[in-house]
Write a protein that holds these residues in place. Sequence first.
Motif, PDB file in Angstrom:
ATOM      1  N   ILE A 172     -12.991 -35.970  55.785  1.00 40.60           N
ATOM      2  CA  ILE A 172     -14.066 -34.798  56.006  1.00 40.60           C
ATOM      3  C   ILE A 172     -13.713 -33.984  57.203  1.00 40.60           C
ATOM      4  O   ILE A 172     -13.731 -32.574  57.307  1.00 40.60           O
ATOM      5  CB  ILE A 172     -15.622 -35.390  56.295  1.00 40.60           C
ATOM      6  N   TYR A 173     -13.375 -34.742  58.442  1.00 43.36           N
ATOM      7  CA  TYR A 173     -12.926 -34.023  59.705  1.00 43.36           C
ATOM      8  C   TYR A 173     -11.869 -33.191  59.363  1.00 43.36           C
ATOM      9  O   TYR A 173     -11.744 -32.088  59.789  1.00 43.36           O
ATOM     10  CB  TYR A 173     -12.559 -35.176  60.654  1.00 43.36           C
ATOM     11  N   SER A 174     -10.597 -33.637  58.580  1.00 42.76           N
ATOM     12  CA  SER A 174      -9.330 -32.785  58.400  1.00 42.76           C
ATOM     13  C   SER A 174      -9.654 -31.582  57.651  1.00 42.76           C
ATOM     14  O   SER A 174      -8.904 -30.750  57.537  1.00 42.76           O
ATOM     15  CB  SER A 174      -8.493 -33.618  57.596  1.00 42.76           C
ATOM     16  N   HIS A 175     -11.016 -31.531  56.641  1.00 44.97           N
ATOM     17  CA  HIS A 175     -11.160 -30.364  56.062  1.00 44.97           C
ATOM     18  C   HIS A 175     -11.537 -29.196  56.888  1.00 44.97           C
ATOM     19  O   HIS A 175     -11.305 -28.043  56.504  1.00 44.97           O
ATOM     20  CB  HIS A 175     -12.273 -30.505  54.938  1.00 44.97           C
ATOM     21  N   GLN A 176     -11.697 -29.299  58.313  1.00 40.14           N
ATOM     22  CA  GLN A 176     -11.867 -28.324  59.204  1.00 40.14           C
ATOM     23  C   GLN A 176     -10.774 -27.252  59.371  1.00 40.14           C
ATOM     24  O   GLN A 176     -10.794 -26.135  59.648  1.00 40.14           O
ATOM     25  CB  GLN A 176     -12.342 -28.889  60.578  1.00 40.14           C
ATOM     26  N   ASP A 177      -9.403 -28.145  59.299  1.00 39.87           N
ATOM     27  CA  ASP A 177      -8.197 -27.592  59.555  1.00 39.87           C
ATOM     28  C   ASP A 177      -7.414 -27.205  58.607  1.00 39.87           C
ATOM     29  O   ASP A 177      -6.112 -26.839  58.799  1.00 39.87           O
ATOM     30  CB  ASP A 177      -7.643 -28.200  60.803  1.00 39.87           C
ATOM     31  N   LYS A 178      -7.780 -27.147  57.375  1.00 44.15           N
ATOM     32  CA  LYS A 178      -7.039 -27.434  56.049  1.00 44.15           C
ATOM     33  C   LYS A 178      -5.964 -26.367  56.128  1.00 44.15           C
ATOM     34  O   LYS A 178      -4.882 -26.498  55.780  1.00 44.15           O
ATOM     35  CB  LYS A 178      -7.624 -27.856  54.929  1.00 44.15           C
ATOM     36  N   GLU A 179      -6.533 -24.930  56.168  1.00 48.48           N
ATOM     37  CA  GLU A 179      -6.041 -23.761  56.166  1.00 48.48           C
ATOM     38  C   GLU A 179      -4.910 -23.583  57.308  1.00 48.48           C
ATOM     39  O   GLU A 179      -3.709 -23.323  56.946  1.00 48.48           O
ATOM     40  CB  GLU A 179      -6.650 -22.654  55.997  1.00 48.48           C
ATOM     41  N   TYR A 180      -5.157 -23.954  58.548  1.00 49.41           N
ATOM     42  CA  TYR A 180      -4.197 -24.415  59.463  1.00 49.41           C
ATOM     43  C   TYR A 180      -2.801 -25.155  59.255  1.00 49.41           C
ATOM     44  O   TYR A 180      -1.839 -24.939  59.342  1.00 49.41           O
ATOM     45  CB  TYR A 180      -4.779 -24.502  60.971  1.00 49.41           C
ATOM     46  N   ASP A 181      -3.283 -26.231  58.705  1.00 48.56           N
ATOM     47  CA  ASP A 181      -2.337 -27.550  58.245  1.00 48.56           C
ATOM     48  C   ASP A 181      -1.495 -26.710  57.111  1.00 48.56           C
ATOM     49  O   ASP A 181      -0.450 -27.195  57.378  1.00 48.56           O
ATOM     50  CB  ASP A 181      -3.271 -28.748  57.692  1.00 48.56           C
ATOM     51  N   ARG A 182      -1.976 -26.204  56.223  1.00 50.10           N
ATOM     52  CA  ARG A 182      -1.332 -25.797  55.255  1.00 50.10           C
ATOM     53  C   ARG A 182      -0.094 -24.612  55.895  1.00 50.10           C
ATOM     54  O   ARG A 182       1.075 -24.822  55.357  1.00 50.10           O
ATOM     55  CB  ARG A 182      -2.040 -25.049  54.170  1.00 50.10           C
ATOM     56  N   ASN A 183      -0.580 -23.904  56.508  1.00 50.28           N
ATOM     57  CA  ASN A 183       0.203 -22.937  57.123  1.00 50.28           C
ATOM     58  C   ASN A 183       1.436 -23.482  58.094  1.00 50.28           C
ATOM     59  O   ASN A 183       2.536 -23.223  58.111  1.00 50.28           O
ATOM     60  CB  ASN A 183      -0.487 -21.760  57.858  1.00 50.28           C
ATOM     61  N   ILE A 184       1.027 -24.379  58.954  1.00 51.62           N
ATOM     62  CA  ILE A 184       1.872 -24.833  59.900  1.00 51.62           C
ATOM     63  C   ILE A 184       2.692 -25.865  59.029  1.00 51.62           C
ATOM     64  O   ILE A 184       4.125 -26.255  59.537  1.00 51.62           O
ATOM     65  CB  ILE A 184       1.171 -25.800  61.003  1.00 51.62           C
ATOM     66  N   GLY A 185       2.360 -26.721  58.084  1.00 53.83           N
ATOM     67  CA  GLY A 185       3.329 -27.665  57.369  1.00 53.83           C
ATOM     68  C   GLY A 185       3.136 -29.053  57.790  1.00 53.83           C
ATOM     69  O   GLY A 185       3.779 -29.852  57.260  1.00 53.83           O
ATOM     70  N   VAL A 186       1.692 -29.482  58.253  1.00 52.86           N
ATOM     71  CA  VAL A 186       1.491 -30.924  58.625  1.00 52.86           C
ATOM     72  C   VAL A 186       0.586 -31.394  57.448  1.00 52.86           C
ATOM     73  O   VAL A 186       0.052 -30.621  56.622  1.00 52.86           O
ATOM     74  CB  VAL A 186       0.812 -30.937  59.992  1.00 52.86           C
ATOM     75  N   LYS A 187       0.517 -32.634  57.347  1.00 53.95           N
ATOM     76  CA  LYS A 187      -0.029 -33.278  56.233  1.00 53.95           C
ATOM     77  C   LYS A 187      -1.336 -33.791  56.675  1.00 53.95           C
ATOM     78  O   LYS A 187      -1.596 -34.109  57.843  1.00 53.95           O
ATOM     79  CB  LYS A 187       0.867 -34.526  55.756  1.00 53.95           C
ATOM     80  N   SER A 188      -2.550 -33.843  55.665  1.00 54.60           N
ATOM     81  CA  SER A 188      -3.535 -34.292  55.872  1.00 54.60           C
ATOM     82  C   SER A 188      -4.315 -34.638  54.820  1.00 54.60           C
ATOM     83  O   SER A 188      -3.870 -34.294  53.571  1.00 54.60           O
ATOM     84  CB  SER A 188      -4.491 -32.961  56.568  1.00 54.60           C
ATOM     85  N   SER A 189      -5.507 -35.551  54.843  1.00 59.74           N
ATOM     86  CA  SER A 189      -6.296 -35.892  53.563  1.00 59.74           C
ATOM     87  C   SER A 189      -6.788 -34.667  52.793  1.00 59.74           C
ATOM     88  O   SER A 189      -6.859 -34.745  51.358  1.00 59.74           O
ATOM     89  CB  SER A 189      -7.126 -36.740  54.023  1.00 59.74           C
ATOM     90  N   ALA A 190      -7.277 -33.568  53.479  1.00 53.61           N
ATOM     91  CA  ALA A 190      -7.573 -32.333  52.983  1.00 53.61           C
ATOM     92  C   ALA A 190      -6.682 -32.068  52.004  1.00 53.61           C
ATOM     93  O   ALA A 190      -7.085 -31.527  50.855  1.00 53.61           O
ATOM     94  CB  ALA A 190      -8.194 -31.492  53.835  1.00 53.61           C
ATOM     95  N   LEU A 191      -5.468 -31.754  52.507  1.00 56.77           N
ATOM     96  CA  LEU A 191      -4.386 -30.989  51.479  1.00 56.77           C
ATOM     97  C   LEU A 191      -3.944 -32.116  50.515  1.00 56.77           C
ATOM     98  O   LEU A 191      -3.743 -31.685  49.352  1.00 56.77           O
ATOM     99  CB  LEU A 191      -3.226 -30.921  52.441  1.00 56.77           C
ATOM    100  N   LEU A 192      -3.910 -33.520  50.804  1.00 54.06           N
ATOM    101  CA  LEU A 192      -3.462 -34.284  49.718  1.00 54.06           C
ATOM    102  C   LEU A 192      -4.748 -34.446  48.803  1.00 54.06           C
ATOM    103  O   LEU A 192      -4.361 -34.425  47.444  1.00 54.06           O
ATOM    104  CB  LEU A 192      -3.569 -35.779  50.250  1.00 54.06           C
ATOM    105  N   PHE A 193      -6.070 -34.532  48.873  1.00 57.02           N
ATOM    106  CA  PHE A 193      -7.025 -34.544  47.875  1.00 57.02           C
ATOM    107  C   PHE A 193      -7.593 -33.439  47.310  1.00 57.02           C
ATOM    108  O   PHE A 193      -8.153 -33.315  46.011  1.00 57.02           O
ATOM    109  CB  PHE A 193      -8.194 -35.460  48.264  1.00 57.02           C
ATOM    110  N   GLY A 194      -7.455 -32.510  48.030  1.00 51.43           N
ATOM    111  CA  GLY A 194      -7.911 -31.057  47.608  1.00 51.43           C
ATOM    112  C   GLY A 194      -9.308 -31.110  47.193  1.00 51.43           C
ATOM    113  O   GLY A 194     -10.167 -31.489  47.310  1.00 51.43           O
TER     114      GLY A 194
END
Length: 275
Positions: A172-194
């Motif tokens: 849930i926490y990682s969904h706060q930054d998912k757009e930044y993570d996607r642009n920067i190229g780091v991995k997270s649960s938000a991007l993994l599960f979508g």
Amino acid sequence: MRLDRPTGYVLYLLPGLWAVVLASGRRPDLLTVVVVAVAAVLVRGAACAVNDVVDKEVDARVARTVSRPVASGTISVGNALLFAAAQGVVALLILAVANVETALVAGASYPLIVAYPYMKRIFFWPTAFLALVMSVYVLIGWTAVTGSFDYPLEVYCLYAGGAFWTLIHDAIYSHQDKEYDRNIGVKSSALLFGEATKVWLAIFGVVSVGGVLWAGSQASIGWAFYLIVVGAAIFLSYLVVRVDLDDPKSCWDAFVANTYFGWIILAAVVAGQFT
């Protein structure tokens, strides 16, 4: 140290307190509780300092973290690492007040804490690694009471309950930054599960609550424990259903509200000792 945002400390500490009460029975030693609580703040503070050093370039590119001390240049990398080391050492000395074995368990987790910030760069599911690290506090809490490395099955059940709970609140926490993570190229649960995130959160919730219930059954705890844990499960389900994963504020509020789940579980373990 993020002392102004205590949620992280509470999420780290609570599984340890579950173990302290389960191991102690009706009368947990107050000194042990204080030692475990103070050490949790210090270990978490050290982890934050290490994380800020490793992530300083990433933090500088994310609106939510750009003002962190190392990323903003307020504190140097050297001083941040010195501060982290000092907190880690003091935490071990405090835990040794309970017994040396507890300090050894905590010390063994330090390399994992240092490794965690790198996981988002090399591992597709960094939250899973975090879950394993944070749940070590169950072992620390149990050892602080018993002074033993011989862990019964209920300890591993609590460990599983805490680990899968971490998978929930950190996703849930990682969904706060998912757009930044996607642009920067780091991995997270938000991007993994979508879009399937809530399905996975529901699965993790079932396993987490199941682990806690199994721990209670192994410890022959009273009926009130099971009743209150069911209430905790309902509350956690409500959080998962209610959170808007596309709204950073909703994600933050749900992340913070996860502490209530942990407190309810703690109340269940306490109540179970008297029924």
